[in-house]
Design an enzyme around this catalytic site. Structure first.
Site, PDB file in Angstrom:
ATOM      1  N   ARG A  17       0.841  -1.207   0.000  1.00  0.00           N
ATOM      2  CA  ARG A  17       0.000   0.000   0.000  1.00  0.00           C
ATOM      3  C   ARG A  17       0.868   1.246   0.000  1.00  0.00           C
ATOM      4  O   ARG A  17       2.024   1.217   0.375  1.00  0.00           O
ATOM      5  CB  ARG A  17      -0.938   0.024   1.209  1.00  0.00           C
ATOM      6  N   HIS A  24       0.493   8.283  10.774  1.00  0.00           N
ATOM      7  CA  HIS A  24       0.621   8.354  12.232  1.00  0.00           C
ATOM      8  C   HIS A  24      -0.677   8.863  12.888  1.00  0.00           C
ATOM      9  O   HIS A  24      -0.642   9.611  13.864  1.00  0.00           O
ATOM     10  CB  HIS A  24       1.838   9.206  12.627  1.00  0.00           C
ATOM     11  N   ASP A  26      -3.353   6.313  12.752  1.00  0.00           N
ATOM     12  CA  ASP A  26      -4.141   5.073  12.926  1.00  0.00           C
ATOM     13  C   ASP A  26      -4.134   4.558  14.358  1.00  0.00           C
ATOM     14  O   ASP A  26      -5.155   4.103  14.866  1.00  0.00           O
ATOM     15  CB  ASP A  26      -3.715   3.976  11.932  1.00  0.00           C
ATOM     16  N   SER A 111       4.534  -1.471   3.131  1.00  0.00           N
ATOM     17  CA  SER A 111       3.783  -2.549   3.797  1.00  0.00           C
ATOM     18  C   SER A 111       4.093  -3.948   3.288  1.00  0.00           C
ATOM     19  O   SER A 111       3.198  -4.771   3.125  1.00  0.00           O
ATOM     20  CB  SER A 111       2.275  -2.312   3.700  1.00  0.00           C
ATOM     21  N   SER A 112       5.370  -4.209   3.086  1.00  0.00           N
ATOM     22  CA  SER A 112       5.742  -5.581   2.702  1.00  0.00           C
ATOM     23  C   SER A 112       5.380  -6.557   3.820  1.00  0.00           C
ATOM     24  O   SER A 112       4.965  -7.685   3.545  1.00  0.00           O
ATOM     25  CB  SER A 112       7.225  -5.665   2.372  1.00  0.00           C
ATOM     26  N   ASP A 153      -2.000  -0.632   7.636  1.00  0.00           N
ATOM     27  CA  ASP A 153      -1.394  -1.427   6.555  1.00  0.00           C
ATOM     28  C   ASP A 153      -2.222  -2.676   6.266  1.00  0.00           C
ATOM     29  O   ASP A 153      -2.505  -3.008   5.108  1.00  0.00           O
ATOM     30  CB  ASP A 153       0.030  -1.861   6.945  1.00  0.00           C
ATOM     31  N   TYR A 201       9.398   4.938  16.323  1.00  0.00           N
ATOM     32  CA  TYR A 201       7.956   4.727  16.116  1.00  0.00           C
ATOM     33  C   TYR A 201       7.229   4.506  17.444  1.00  0.00           C
ATOM     34  O   TYR A 201       6.209   5.162  17.735  1.00  0.00           O
ATOM     35  CB  TYR A 201       7.732   3.531  15.177  1.00  0.00           C
TER      36      TYR A 201
END
Ligand code: GLA
Length: 337
Positions: A17, A24, A26, A111-112, A153, A201
């Protein structure tokens, strides 16, 4: 599909995605506007035995673990923790042997990891709706990596709609697909490989919780209420989240009415906010955004995803030739073949 050996062949794929705006937000239940992209992770294989064994075309070490999974955090190689996290939450006990392939760049902020989790869950027999799939995969990621990441994600990878961006509410999981206008390209420029585990994060999540303890849910807080926050850093974090939620609403309106100039300038404002208030951008990302927005064929650009590296996304006129960029198209969500 039945393979030559007679075993049932299972194939599932899930997209990566890109976030057009709404980063930041969600993990405070806010608003986001991503789209699933035409890059996928595919997991394929057959059920049998008592072990979970997967090779990956992109990793030197294969995953080979006994089932049921005990503690996904202890699994080696590290990429296998996402798979093990999903298997552990699904309570998988039937063995599976297969292969992972992906066209989602790994560790690039597209978003792997969510694509791997969602494709794995479908391959291992997950049954349920998009929201349940996304929640299970989010929990798998949180458990396997310790990262307190949000639902953005996984919900995008599971619930993407071809040709559409999604305006999603991370409290209710409501999703409104908005058509990507015909006369625009979404382009992505890779800046740097990065990992969110071990990045600041988690500290951002804590700072938002600190702000919410003082002024209540950021999702519904008024911008004036941040004056009550004494700590200047926490105040800036809150300001980003509150203004970013509003930018998602405004961007949705701009996209719906094909106001691409308006949408582009909201993206640039969003980048400034992530850079100055949230400190998740990097000098290389800032330089890339700055040079993109100077072009007359670019409506707007910003860092996308968790930040600290990764990619920059640009909204451009069709045909704009951006050095080192690739065009991404809005894809549908994950599916089992
Ligand atoms: C990462 C996380 C998401 C979200 C974004 C930032 O991609 O996995 O949950 O917080 O960063 O918007």
């Amino acid at each position: 599909m039945i393979s030559r050996s007679g075993a049932e062949q299972i194939v599932a794929r899930a997209p990566g995605r890109v976030v057009l705006i709404g980063d930041h937000t969600d993990y405070t239940g806010g608003l986001v506007c991503p789209m699933a992209i035409d890059r996928w992770t595919t997991v394929s294989g057959t059920v049998g035995g008592s072990r979970l064994s997967l090779t990956s075309d992109h990793e030197s070490e294969a995953l080979d673990i006994a089932l049921p999974v005990d503690d996904p955090r202890l699994v080696s190689p590290a990429w296998g923790r996402y798979v093990a996290g999903v298997a552990s939450l699904l309570g998988t006990s039937k063995g599976f042997t297969g292969r992972v392939r992906t066209s989602v760049p790994i560790g690039a902020g597209l978003s792997s990891s969510a694509a791997l989790e969602v494709a794995t869950a479908l391959t291992l027999g997950f049954e349920g709706n998009v929201e349940e799939l996304a929640s299970l995969c989010q929990r798998a990621e949180n458990t396997a990596t310790g990262l307190p990441s949000g639902i953005l994600d996984q919900l995008t990878s599971a619930g993407g709609v071809a040709g559409h961006a999604l305006v999603m509410d991370c409290t209710t999981f409501a999703r409104e697909p908005i058509p990507v206008p015909d006369d625009v390209w979404v382009q992505v420029v890779f800046i740097a490989q990065r990992q969110l585990v071990g990045s600041p994060y988690a500290e951002r999540v804590t700072q938002c919780a600190a702000a919410e303890a003082l002024i209540g849910p950021l999702r519904s807080a008024s911008i004036h209420s941040i004056e009550e926050i004494e700590d200047p850093v926490v105040r800036r974090r809150a300001r980003h989240v509150i203004t970013e939620n509003q930018r998602v609403r405004d961007f949705a309106t701009a996209f719906r009415t094909c106001d691409l100039v308006g949408a582009g300038s909201l993206m640039v404002e969003g980048h400034e906010s992530l850079r100055n208030d949230y400190n998740t951008s990097t000098p290389a990302m800032d330089r890339a955004v700055q040079s993109l927005v100077q072009r007359s064929d670019v409506y707007g650009a910003r860092m996308t995803g968790g930040g600290f590296g990764g990619c920059v996304v640009a909204l451009t006129q069709p045909g704009a030739e951006i050095p080192d960029a690739w065009v991404v198209r809005a894809a549908g969500g994950a599916s089992r073949a």
